[in-house]
Design an enzyme around this catalytic site. Structure first.
Site, PDB file in Angstrom:
ATOM      1  N   HIS A 179     124.601 123.760 127.040  1.00  0.00           N
ATOM      2  CA  HIS A 179     124.173 122.642 126.521  1.00  0.00           C
ATOM      3  C   HIS A 179     123.301 122.054 127.689  1.00  0.00           C
ATOM      4  O   HIS A 179     122.858 120.998 127.840  1.00  0.00           O
ATOM      5  CB  HIS A 179     124.924 121.599 126.144  1.00  0.00           C
TER       6      HIS A 179
ATOM      7  N   SER B  25      97.817 129.271 141.597  1.00  0.00           N
ATOM      8  CA  SER B  25      97.023 128.004 140.901  1.00  0.00           C
ATOM      9  C   SER B  25      95.739 127.806 141.430  1.00  0.00           C
ATOM     10  O   SER B  25      95.559 128.062 142.591  1.00  0.00           O
ATOM     11  CB  SER B  25      98.067 126.775 141.055  1.00  0.00           C
TER      12      SER B  25
END
Length: 465
Positions: free
Chosen positions: A173, A297
């Protein structure tokens, strides 16, 4: 300038353009040219079987040279043959009829001009198409997709073995949880993918050759004494396929639905793997190895983006969209035949191609990963509270054994650990104050988050056994 008029033609889709190199081998099996070559194979093998077995009055076995010459029509199908076939189809406006005429043009040099009526004898187009598609899909999967998929699984399995004993904090979770090892988590994916590969390798590829509505009506009318079901079976099995004895005009495509569903499930498991790896990269568990000269990038030079895993995700989603559509629609056909499968099946290569491209991207991505053992170790050291599970489970065992003071172990650990960071000193202080038996206390005091991995290492190595 209109790009539509340029020659050679500019690819409309990325698989035939930007990503052509990664998927090019599929063109040998799932392109329109490959479909026509397989149609030629089916037509010539039908012709050869009928002649050699003298199924019709007046037929006699072929000579070795004639048999070889007919099969050479298939093996010699090249760029010139592709162009000729296209020219014939422009006249016939029918793809399978073009194949029939293409073969008919080549019979005279073999001394078989009188047997031109034997080409496509008693066949409907689907007798040829279903077998041609089965050959193409079978060979594309076995010779192109499967080897790439196995290479991928082998790469994940190698990573699992290499990191079998590298401890890692689990995240159930999204929260810190019972530790595992990196290798065990990699092994889970490898095991899952192995299962799907086994299903795919055991897939049957069905085929039929039984006439316009699957009744052998024309066959029996032409020669009532022939065992047409036996002939059909022999030809289909002679092509290395599984005979389907009961169909409408089309082979029912159930095997295709089964296969595409299995490949889609493989894709989904791999997609899950990509998102997990992406997440591990994002929290620093993996470091990406820089590629010299590459740009991460356009504006941030420090970045190394996990583009191969992101690219794979998108291609797996595209593949599943196509394969899912094929799996659900190919199993339906109005009454004895409709043409919805015709256009659908021409996209088989696109669906498998996007899966192949994704597999290649993941393999490339894994090659550029380093395990950040220091980050893994620091994360474990910062989460001693995950030992709460071990402590309360030992307390339960002690209570069962009759050790006093072991009441409500879960609640006591919850009070200590829930919503709190607990360091090594506080956890050991808690353990020594529980009143455990000597052996139980010693086991817990020796435990650390990094050593609390159970059988994870053994489970990771079990892949190779």
């Amino acid at each position: 300038m209109s790009f539509a008029d340029l020659e050679p033609a500019i690819a409309l889709g990325p698989l035939d353009g930007r990503y052509r190199k990664a998927v090019a081998p599929l063109a040998d099996h799932l392109s329109e040219a490959a479909l026509n070559r397989n149609r030629l194979k089916v037509e010539t093998e039908w012709f050869i079987y009928l002649a050699d077995n003298q199924v019709l009055p007046g037929l006699k076995p072929l000579t070795d040279a004639q048999r070889e010459g007919l099969r050479a029509i298939v093996t010699d199908f090249d760029a010139d043959g592709i162009a000729e076939m296209a020219e014939i189809e422009r006249q016939t406006v029918h793809d399978v009829k073009a194949v029939e005429y293409y073969i008919g043009r080549r019979l005279e040099p073999l001394g078989l001009a009188a047997l031109k009526p034997l080409v496509h004898f008693a066949c409907t187009s689907e007798d040829i198409n279903n077998l041609a598609y089965a050959l193409g899909v079978r060979d594309a999967v076995a010779q192109v997709w499967e080897p790439a998929a196995r290479e991928l699984v082998d790469a994940i399995e190698t990573l699992a073995e290499r990191t079998a004993d590298v401890p890692m904090l689990s995240h159930t979770h999204g929260q810190p949880a019972t530790p595992t090892t990196l290798g065990k988590e990699m092994a889970v994916t490898a095991h899952r993918l192995h299962r799907q590969l086994k299903r795919i390798t055991e897939q049957e590829y069905l085929g039929k050759i039984n006439g316009a509505t699957g009744t052998y009506s024309a066959h029996l009318t032409a020669e009532p004494n022939a065992d047409w079901q036996g002939i059909s079976r022999a030809v289909v099995e002679g092509l290395g396929l599984t005979w389907n004895p009961l169909t409408t005009q089309i082979e029912s495509h159930d095997w295709q639905s089964e296969l595409y569903a299995d490949i889609a499930r493989f894709n989904s498991i791999l997609h899950n793997f990509c998102t997990d790896i992406w997440s591990y990269i994002s929290i620093g568990y993996f470091r990406q190895i820089p590629v010299e000269g590459a740009t991460g990038s356009s504006t941030m030079p420090h970045k190394i983006n996990p583009i191969r895993f992101e690219n794979a995700e998108a291609n797996l989603e595209l593949s599943n969209a196509i394969l899912g559509s094929l799996a659900s629609t190919l199993v339906t056909s109005r009454w004895q035949r409709d043409l919805t499968d015709s256009t659908s099946q021409r996209n088989i290569g696109v669906g498998i191609g996007h899966s192949l491209l994704a597999i290649r991207n993941v393999i490339g991505g894994l090659e550029k990963l380093d395990v950040a053992t220091d980050v893994l170790a620091n994360d474990l050291e910062g989460n001693w509270e995950v030992l709460g599970e071990a402590i309360q489970t030992v307390m339960r065992a002690e209570a069962i054994a009759g050790v006093p003071g072991m009441d409500d172990p879960y609640e006591r650990l919850k009070e200590l650990t829930r919503g709190h960071r607990v360091d090594a000193e506080r956890m050991r202080e808690f353990v020594t104050g529980l009143g455990l038996t000597h052996d139980a206390e010693a086991r817990l005091l020796a435990l650390t988050p990094a050593s609390y991995t159970g059988l994870a290492g053994e489970l990771a190595r079990s892949l190779s056994r």
